[in-house]
Each structure stands twice: as C-alpha cells, then as structure tokens.
Design a protein around this motif. Structure first.
Motif, PDB file in Angstrom:
ATOM      1  N   LEU A 121     -11.195  -6.425  -8.809  1.00 29.93           N
ATOM      2  CA  LEU A 121     -10.075  -5.910  -8.020  1.00 29.93           C
ATOM      3  C   LEU A 121      -9.304  -7.044  -7.346  1.00 29.93           C
ATOM      4  N   ALA A 122     -10.035  -7.980  -6.764  1.00 31.52           N
ATOM      5  CA  ALA A 122      -9.368  -9.092  -6.088  1.00 31.52           C
ATOM      6  C   ALA A 122      -8.525  -9.891  -7.079  1.00 31.52           C
ATOM      7  N   HIS A 123      -9.103 -10.178  -8.236  1.00 34.46           N
ATOM      8  CA  HIS A 123      -8.367 -10.949  -9.240  1.00 34.46           C
ATOM      9  C   HIS A 123      -7.164 -10.177  -9.762  1.00 34.46           C
ATOM     10  N   THR A 124      -7.344  -8.879 -10.021  1.00 28.59           N
ATOM     11  CA  THR A 124      -6.243  -8.061 -10.538  1.00 28.59           C
ATOM     12  C   THR A 124      -5.112  -7.959  -9.531  1.00 28.59           C
ATOM     13  N   ALA A 125      -5.459  -7.727  -8.265  1.00 28.39           N
ATOM     14  CA  ALA A 125      -4.423  -7.606  -7.236  1.00 28.39           C
ATOM     15  C   ALA A 125      -3.637  -8.903  -7.098  1.00 28.39           C
ATOM     16  N   LEU A 126      -4.323 -10.037  -7.137  1.00 28.38           N
ATOM     17  CA  LEU A 126      -3.635 -11.325  -7.020  1.00 28.38           C
ATOM     18  C   LEU A 126      -2.747 -11.582  -8.228  1.00 28.38           C
ATOM     19  N   THR A 127      -3.267 -11.304  -9.435  1.00 24.37           N
ATOM     20  CA  THR A 127      -2.515 -11.600 -10.655  1.00 24.37           C
ATOM     21  C   THR A 127      -1.301 -10.692 -10.820  1.00 24.37           C
ATOM     22  N   THR A 128      -1.510  -9.390 -10.682  1.00 26.74           N
ATOM     23  CA  THR A 128      -0.412  -8.448 -10.911  1.00 26.74           C
ATOM     24  C   THR A 128       0.698  -8.608  -9.873  1.00 26.74           C
ATOM     25  N   THR A 129       0.321  -8.929  -8.656  1.00 27.58           N
ATOM     26  CA  THR A 129       1.356  -9.101  -7.624  1.00 27.58           C
ATOM     27  C   THR A 129       2.108 -10.408  -7.815  1.00 27.58           C
ATOM     28  N   THR A 130       1.414 -11.461  -8.201  1.00 24.32           N
ATOM     29  CA  THR A 130       2.079 -12.743  -8.446  1.00 24.32           C
ATOM     30  C   THR A 130       3.084 -12.631  -9.589  1.00 24.32           C
ATOM     31  N   ASP A 131       2.782 -11.793 -10.579  1.00 29.76           N
ATOM     32  CA  ASP A 131       3.693 -11.607 -11.718  1.00 29.76           C
ATOM     33  C   ASP A 131       5.004 -10.925 -11.325  1.00 29.76           C
ATOM     34  N   ARG A 132       5.085 -10.413 -10.110  1.00 27.00           N
ATOM     35  CA  ARG A 132       6.285  -9.674  -9.690  1.00 27.00           C
ATOM     36  C   ARG A 132       7.247 -10.545  -8.872  1.00 27.00           C
ATOM     37  N   ARG A 133       7.111 -11.832  -9.019  1.00 30.79           N
ATOM     38  CA  ARG A 133       7.956 -12.735  -8.226  1.00 30.79           C
ATOM     39  C   ARG A 133       9.448 -12.452  -8.424  1.00 30.79           C
ATOM     40  N   ARG A 134       9.850 -12.235  -9.673  1.00 33.44           N
ATOM     41  CA  ARG A 134      11.266 -11.971  -9.950  1.00 33.44           C
ATOM     42  C   ARG A 134      11.715 -10.658  -9.310  1.00 33.44           C
ATOM     43  N   GLU A 135      10.863  -9.628  -9.406  1.00 34.98           N
ATOM     44  CA  GLU A 135      11.194  -8.335  -8.791  1.00 34.98           C
ATOM     45  C   GLU A 135      11.378  -8.482  -7.288  1.00 34.98           C
ATOM     46  N   PHE A 136      10.507  -9.246  -6.647  1.00 34.25           N
ATOM     47  CA  PHE A 136      10.611  -9.443  -5.198  1.00 34.25           C
ATOM     48  C   PHE A 136      11.893 -10.211  -4.850  1.00 34.25           C
ATOM     49  N   GLY A 137      12.250 -11.173  -5.713  1.00 38.56           N
ATOM     50  CA  GLY A 137      13.484 -11.911  -5.463  1.00 38.56           C
ATOM     51  C   GLY A 137      14.703 -11.011  -5.521  1.00 38.56           C
TER      52      GLY A 137
END
Length: 624
Positions: free
Chosen positions: A512-528
């Motif tokens: 869970l910790a790894h998935t949460a970190l990875t999937t959220t980091t992949d959304r950098r463009r969306e957050f921008g």
C-alpha cells in the motif's frame, strides 16, 4: 533478438526499479517466509506423533500458503499498474518494429529476473530467520519446548524456485496486455483510463468465480464438513479474493458514486479523479481488499467454527459433573459413584484407532471406549441419525456419517490400538456436526485404554466431590468443563491467527505504501494543470487525501463483501451439518484493518502529492 530483448529487460528493470520496489519486497519477503516455514516443517516432521506435531505442521503450512498467495497477489497488482503506466514506452517499441510477442516476452523476462533477484535475497533472509521463527513459535506456545530447526537444503531450493515462478504467474495477464500495445499508444496523452476490463481479465475473473462457486456447491451438496476444515476456509477464499480484485474496476464504479453522494462540488472532483483513473483506483483498492478479506476470514472463520463446536458441546453434554481420575485409577471411584442414590455414571477412555475406508486406506480417528452404552446415552445427547447407541456391544461400533456414509447393520473394518484388525457391525450412525464425533467402541475393542473421564448425572454434587477427593480425582461442573475445553476465546487459536494475519498485514502495508507513493507521483502533470486552473497547493493535497481515503473505503467494502460471502457459505455448511450458529461478522477485525490501511495510504499519498506539487505549476503541467 533474444540478446536484445534481454538488454531491454535489464535496462527496464534498472530504469523502473522504484516502481518495482513493492513487487521486489513482496517476493523477497515471500521467499524468506517460505524458506523459514519449510525449514520449520522439516523439523516438525521429526517430532513424535501427537496433537502438538499436527498443530505445528498445520500452522506452518497455513503460514506458507498465505505468504505465497499474498506475494503473488501483490506482484500481480503491481505488475498490472506498472504495465499500464508504460503504455507509451511499449507504443514506441512497436513503432520501432517490436512485435507483440517480443513485448510479451520482454515483460515476462523482466518478471523472471526480478523474481531471481528477490528469491536470492529472500532465501538468505529465510535461512537466517529460521531459528528465530522456531524460538518465536516456542515462546508463543505454538511449538513444544526445545523445538529447533536444522539446516536442510531442500527448503532453500524450493523457496528460490518459488520466487521467479510467482513473479511469472503474477505478471502473466499484465504481459499479455503489454503485448497488445498499439503503436499509436506512443502518442497518447490522456490520463483517463479506458478499456481497463479486457477480455482476458473478464475471463480470468469469471473462471475464478465459477471455480469458487462449484467448489462450494459440491461441498454443500456432498460433504458440508469439508468447508469447516482449517485448510479449506484459509485457502478457498483466495479464489474469491482474487476474482473480486480482478473485478474491482467494475465494482468500484457504483461504490464510488454511492460514497460521494450528495454530488456537491468537492465530492464531484474526488469522484471524477477516482473514476478517471480506474487503474490507479484498482491498484490502491486491491491491497486493501486483500488485507480486509484476509483479516475477516482468518478471524471470522475459526471463530465461527469454534462457536459452533462450543454450542454443539453445550447441547450434547448432559452430565452435571465430569471427573478426571487420578493415579489411584477409576474402577474403585466408578463403583463408589454408582452406589450414590440416583446417580447415572458413564466412564469412558480415549483409544487410538483407525477406520479402513473402501479403498483400503486406514484413516486415524479419535476413539472412545464406553463400558455402559445406556449410561452414555443418558449423560451425552448424541446426534443420532440412525440406530441406537445403547445397542453398542463387543461386536459393534458407533460412528459418524463422515466415514463413508455407513448404514446400520453394515460391517466396518477397524484397526485397534494394538494393530488388530476387526470387522464390526454399525450399531448407530451419528450426524456429522462440526466433525467432533469420536468412534465409540467397547473396552474389549480398546486394548490398553484407561478411563480418563467419568460423566455423572443426577447425584449430589457434595457427595461426588467428597468421593473425588478421597480417590484423588479432579471434578468439574458442566459449565467449568465446557469453559475449559471449549472456550469462547482460546488463547492458542488467537495466537495462531495473529501469527498468520500479522504477516499478511505486513505484506499489504508495504504494498500500500509503495502503491500510494507511485500512483500519486505519476500524477504530477495532473496536479500542475489543477494549479494552473486556480487550485491552491493545500486544495490539491486535500483532494488527494480525500480521494485516497475514498478508494481505501472502496477496497475495505469489497473485502467485507468477500468476508461475508465466505462466512455465509460456512454458515450454510453448519446448517447442513446440523450445528447452526448465528452469522456474525468480525467487525472489530474488519474496521481495525481498514483503519490501518487508511493510516498507511493517506499519509503516503499526501507526502507524494506534496513533493509532486513543488515548484512552479507550469513546470509540473509540462512534466508528463
């Protein structure tokens, strides 16, 4: 071309090592636990036959099975998302001339290499952890004092082989999906997931559901007691859990809409984000589903069986007092008890025996030798299906339906304690219930048996206690005996559950910790893009935290549904076996596990979002 694919696979592993950290950790831990538990099993096999040896082997076997399943589940979940996030890479390879088969083989080769590295690490850890595991089992009372592990080689070899094999099986569907990548995927920019439920995923999910339903239906119509065995209620729900995880993108949609009503603006944004990234949603919900379902079944199933056994014992025990003879023996005490006014006395003795089945296999069974069958029927309410237990004599036997569904008058072959084989007539047949029925014989068919229990009904408690004291025997009331032999909270059962569940939760917490970190980091463009649209950094963090909490709740609900299904089948089996108990969900375990998952996912996702929203919004929007 094979050499080129190998180079690509190695470079892909190196480039994506952060994204594959969760799968590597799960495989390494799985190999370590398999190596340690198999080493323990090898040592347990050398213990003297008895209840302690059987319980220890069952505990280690369950731990090994759950570890293997959890590792495979985490690898499959991680691989599915990892392949989806590499769709542009696969599209570029297709543009460069790679075939579908080459892409599939590349992903499979990556999984094998990852499995080999993880297995090597895990085997080293498992070899070092085996003595510590033995010490922990002894300290917890799950292994006899002095239990030690040796250094056999086959557990290490087996554990090493399971690493790449588990990785290969776990990534099979993901590799097939990678092979279906199209060249135009290299140009894809949209973050909305489409076509998540492929034909292969539907087929696998429905096949698992059908297998689970067929196995349960066969047990309910044939031998309901099969669903009450530890091996069955531990391993069989894994089919249902895996099928539910495969169907998570379909099942998540209505749950997400339900949990975000009323559709005010903040829930709309959260719902749109969760529904638009169904792969991300499924990658997070799957480990939560696994943890919740395992917690529910590992706690609820044995508790249900124990409650049924306790209710069955209360219903069957009619004696007022139960005595355990001392060193002076039981003959004189039995004679004195029978002399008391109104006393019905039923002495019995445990005797090992075996029932020879139709194919000639001798199956060991718990036997009880009773000298007075009429007194037995008075002090014990036997669940008689046919015949009369009071008719038991030296040429007959009383046994349950589970022994080949016998009929009154049939001849059954029995192997006595001294190895003598006898063919006895069936005097009565008992309903199976929870499977705790002994095979009743007379003392003539129990060589060497000594009375270890005396049931007394109708006598004065004071007079019985005085006689017991005189003859050095222990006496218990019916309530005290039931509490001692069928407790509501058996400490050993709780320790067994905690040992297996603790390992499963450790796996899922890491995943869970790894998935949460990875999937959220992949959304950098969306957050921008959100920042450019006017959302503050704090608003983005709240959005991510709320969405993660929502997805965690979806996974917990799916896990609760899987638990409910498993316990409902057990409840149906108990009704069919004649030992019904109220269906009760382990709400404390389910809620505690869901809370633990939320405490892992939400902070990790928020931390990743905090890092992803750093810097200028325009830079994040271009960093797809």
């Amino acid at each position: 071309m094979t050499t080129a694919l190998t180079r690509i696979a190695v470079r892909s592993l190196h480039a994506g090592r952060t994204a594959l950290l969760g799968a590597f950790t799960a495989l390494a831990l799985g190999s370590a636990l398999i190596a340690a538990t198999l080493t323990g099993l090898a040592a347990a096999a050398g213990l003297p036959p008895g209840e302690d040896r059987t319980a220890l082997i069952a505990q280690l076997g369950t731990t090994c099975g759950v570890s293997l399943f959890t590792a495979g589940f985490v690898v499959a979940s991680t691989a599915s998302y990892a392949v989806a996030r590499r769709r542009r890479e696969f599209g570029l390879l297709r543009l460069a001339g790679a075939t579908r088969g080459q892409l599939t083989r590349t992903v499979l080769l990556e999984s094998v290499l990852l499995g080999l590295l993880a297995a090597a690490t895990g085997c080293a850890l498992g070899r070092a952890a085996a003595p510590a595991l033995a010490h922990a089992l002894v300290a917890a009372g799950l292994a006899p004092a002095g239990f030690r592990t040796g250094t056999p080689g086959w557990p290490q070899v087996t554990a090493f082989c399971t690493g790449p094999l588990t990785a290969l099986v776990g990534t099979a569907l993901a590799a097939r999906r990678a092979g279906r990548a199209r060249p135009l995927d290299a140009l894809r920019e949209a973050d909305v997931d489409r076509g998540v439920m492929t034909a292969g995923r539907w087929l696998a999910a429905l096949a698992l559901l059908g297998t689970y339903a067929a196995v349960v239906a066969a047990a309910l119509t044939g031998d309901p007691a099969e669903l009450l065995h530890r091996k069955t209620y531990t391993l069989q729900p894994m089919l249902l859990i895996t099928a539910t995880a495969l169907l998570a993108p379909v099942l998540a949609r209505p749950l997400l809409r339900l949990l975000t009503r009323p559709a005010t603006r903040p829930p709309r944004l959260v719902r749109a984000a969760a529904l638009g990234g169904l792969r991300r949603t499924g990658a997070t919900a799957a480990p939560v589903l696994l943890a919740t379902a395992l917690a529910g079944t590992l706690v609820g199933a044995p508790t249900t069986v124990a409650a049924a056994a306790a209710a069955e014992a209360r219903a069957r025990t009619a004696a007022d007092l139960l005595l355990t003879p001392g060193a002076d023996g039981a003959d004189a005490l039995t004679a004195a008890l029978r002399a008391l006014p109104g006393a019905v006395v039923s002495p019995s003795a445990a005797t090992p025996l075996a029932v020879v089945e139709a194919d000639g296999t001798a199956v060991r069974a718990e036997g009880r030798a009773v000298a007075d069958p009429a007194a037995l029927t008075a002090t014990t309410r036997l669940p008689v299906a046919a015949g009369d237990p009071a008719a038991l004599d030296d040429d007959s036997v009383v046994l349950a339906e589970e022994w080949g569904d016998p009929r009154v008058g049939d001849r059954v072959r029995i192997v006595l304690a001294d190895g003598t084989r006898r063919e006895l007539r069936v005097a009565a047949v008992l309903r199976d219930g929870t499977g705790a029925n002994p095979v009743y014989v007379t003392p003539r068919n129990a060589p060497g048996a000594r009375t270890d229990r005396i049931d007394v009904l109708g006598a004065s408690a004071g007079a019985v206690t005085a006689l017991a004291r005189t003859h050095g025997a222990a006496v218990e009331t019916r309530a005290a005996w039931l509490e001692a032999h069928h407790p509501a909270d058996d400490p050993r059962r709780i320790r067994r559950i905690a040992a297996v569940l603790g390992l499963a939760l450790l796996y899922t917490a890491i995943a869970l910790a790894h998935t949460a970190l990875t999937t959220t980091t992949d959304r950098r463009r969306e957050f921008g893009l959100l920042r450019l649209a006017g959302a503050t950094r704090a608003r983005v963090l709240r959005l991510v935290a709320t969405e993660t909490l929502l997805v965690t709740a979806v996974g917990a609900l799916l896990g609760t549904a899987a638990t409910l299904t498993t316990l409902a089948t057990m409840d149906a089996a108990l009704h069919r076996a004649g030992a019904p108990v109220p269906l009760t969900l382990p709400w404390a375990a389910l809620a505690g596990t869901a809370l633990l998952c939320a405490l892992v996912t939400v902070p990790c996702a928020a931390l990743a979002a905090l890092r992803a929203t750093g810097g200028r919004p325009g830079g994040s929007a271009r960093g797809a």
